[in-house]
Design a protein around this motif. Structure first.
Motif: not given
Length: 146
Positions: A127-146
């Motif tokens: 009757g046990n519930n086991i839940n392991v969740q992982n989220q990883e974002n090692s990239g970048s979210n870059a925006a450049a405007q001129s």
């Protein structure tokens, strides 16, 4: 049926398949969406770009035992999301109309677990519930405007 009718039906069938394939090849670039696109209007640029990841887990278990239930009716869920890429955006406005950019990285996870044990004897480790969740974002979210 004679051979001429069968031969004509086969030709019609092959021609129909060729038309369907041709339409699919023509329509696919029109329907396909890219993760990144920039549109040039009369004045300025507008870009929308996103990376989305989603996971869901729904688990149910029920044990009914007149004796020992050992390591039974357990729900286990392991979820992992990793984004090690980049979400880069660049714009240049030649018309001096300005730029606008909508950019995002979205990750979501959910887990719904249910376990019920009915026993007339021992319930060991059940009757046990086991839940392991992982989220990883090692990239970048870059925006450049001129």
């Amino acid at each position: 049926m004679n051979k001429t009718n069968i031969h004509n039906k086969n030709k019609l069938f092959v021609a129909s398949i060729a038309i369907v394939v041709a339409l699919a090849l023509i329509a696919s670039p029109l329907v396909a969406m890219d993760d990144a696109f920039a549109t040039k209007k009369k004045k300025g640029n507008h870009a929308e770009q996103s990376i989305s990841q989603s996971q869901a887990s729904v688990q149910n278990a029920l044990c009914a035992s007149g004796g020992t239930t050992f390591l039974s009716c357990n729900n286990v869920s392991f979820q992992n999301q990793k984004n090690s890429g980049n979400n880069a955006l660049a714009q240049d406005d030649d018309d001096n109309g300005g730029n606008s950019a909508d950019q995002s990285i979205s990750q979501s996870q959910s887990s719904s677990q249910n376990s019920q044990v009915v026993s007339g004897g021992d319930t060991i480790g059940s009757g046990n519930n086991i839940n392991v969740q992982n989220q990883e974002n090692s990239g970048s979210n870059a925006a450049a405007q001129s």
